[in-house]
Design a protein around this motif. Structure first.
Motif: not given
Length: 439
Positions: A174-184
């Motif tokens: 979840a935290i990996f995906l959250l950080d990726t979503l923030d950048k995207d």
């Protein structure tokens, strides 16, 4: 001397009587032949387990025979009822074959039944295990397999104390995906701004929030269509009637795009809106999982920073094993090795820099508060990892202690001692437990 065999299966306890062993002798391959094996081994008694929980309890008791196994009453009664009684002072005329010598010694201590465990007994038990479904009437091989599979899963879960609500892998993903979503989302939002600004450049100066900008771009479409009638709807979007009027007024300037360009802008803006809304749901999910997996760590340092620490360490158990000095610089490995190589200053903080405590500390106290905060995080991560209860009391109390340490650095107010804080936390946990028990 008569030989009896004790066989523990997933379905229950069984006793077999072995006689005529001379027919097998040392030919252990004979146990594979059911015709020959059934002539020397007979089932004398079978005690099925009453439930899956009973089977698990008996399995746990047998498995503990390697250390300090306590013989269950169920097994003791089964043996005493189906084996000849051993009189005091007299030598028994039979023996009981068991798979584990330590289990046999415990059976002898409790019941005085002589036991033996050797290669020959193990070969006989191997034959019993191989042909067990043939000895028990009305027992199908599929039933035995289901019982073994269910007991195996239950036993494994009990051994590792498996809890589906405390799987830290969910937090890591979840935290990996959250950080990726923030950048995207940030990158896509800037693209929406640049794209739609060709049509409505004034909007970028009025609306700063990226999510709100995408929603207005989706709502407005062609700015020449905006009128006074749209002010109520715009007010609901931006939350400010004056700003809605400003948007409508700015839209009166002439600069148009072709319909096909506007359609593509609207579609892309909708994608950004969807991603932003999914990001909010993912954050709520992360908060929920952190409160299940590491409630004390989340209370102390926040859900996002705590999740990043768990992710960087690999798991909650790995984080709990880290000393506070390692936890303090998690995330700065490259800077650390570069400093060691060049003999420069080593970093003072890593991922915990994103905690609000580091930002609130003065420049000369940032290193000290980072070291202290890492120590508190190390304590609560071990509590979260190894405690069976799910409480955030320790994290809340240690957070108060970090606040007191900040006041100590800034104002000189003496903080409470560690012993007093932990005693207070334990008393709070006990009070909550008593209250729940009373209800």
């Amino acid at each position: 001397m008569a030989l009896h065999l004790l066989f523990e299966s997933a379905s229950g306890y069984s006793l077999f009587h072995a006689y005529g062993l001379d027919e097998i002798g040392q030919n252990t391959e004979a146990v594979l032949d059911l015709t020959r094996f059934s002539k020397v081994i007979k089932l004398t008694s079978f005690h099925p387990f009453s439930s899956a929980l009973d089977a698990l309890n008996q399995c746990n008791a047998i498995s503990e025979g390697f250390k300090h196994w306590i013989m269950t009453e169920e097994l003791r009664n089964f043996l005493e009822m189906n084996l000849p009684k051993v009189k005091d002072g007299k030598k028994a005329k039979f023996s009981l074959g068991v798979a584990e010598p330590k289990v046999g010694s415990q059976v002898f201590e409790v019941t005085k039944i002589p036991c033996q465990s050797n290669e020959f007994v193990l070969e006989l038990l191997r034959g019993v295990r191989l042909h067990f479904d043939r000895f028990i009437k009305d027992l199908k091989p599929s039933d035995l397999e289901k019982a073994q599979l269910g007991l195996g899963h239950s036993y494994s879960r009990a051994k590792v104390k498996f809890n589906v609500n405390r799987v830290d892998n969910m937090v890591i993903q979840a935290i990996f995906l959250l950080d990726t979503l923030d950048k995207d989302i940030n990158s896509f939002s800037m693209r929406v701004r640049e794209w739609y600004s060709w049509h409505f450049p004034e909007l970028a100066k009025i609306v700063n929030d990226n999510y709100l900008y995408a929603k207005i771009a989706k709502f407005a479409e062609n700015k020449s269509d905006l009128s006074e009638n749209h002010i109520p709807e715009l007010s609901e979007l931006v939350g400010d009637e004056e700003k809605a009027k400003e948007i409508v007024e700015a839209a009166k300037a002439s600069m148009d795009l072709s319909p096909i360009d506007l359609i593509n802008v609207q579609q892309f803006a909708q994608r950004v809106i969807n991603l932003s809304e999914y990001r909010k749901k993912l954050y709520e999910y992360l908060v929920t999982k952190m409160n299940d997996i590491a409630p004390n760590l989340a209370s102390l340092i926040g859900e996002v920073v705590g999740a990043r620490l768990i992710s960087h360490a690999g798991s909650l158990s790995n984080l709990a094993k880290c000393p506070s000095s390692t936890l303090q610089i998690l995330g700065t490995e490259k800077a650390l090795f570069r400093a060691l190589k060049t003999q420069g200053n080593t970093p003072k903080y890593g991922l915990i820099f994103h905690s609000s405590f580091i930002g609130r500390a003065s420049a000369r106290n940032k290193g000290r508060i980072a070291r202290y905060l890492a120590n508190r995080c190390s304590i609560v991560s071990r509590i979260d990892c190894f405690s069976e209860g799910n409480t955030s009391v320790f994290g809340q109390k240690l957070r108060e202690q970090v606040e007191e340490r900040l006041d100590f650095y800034d104002k000189g107010v003496a903080p409470r001692k560690n012993v007093d804080v932990m005693k207070d936390a334990i008393e709070s946990v006990l009070n909550v437990a008593e209250k729940d028990a009373g209800e």
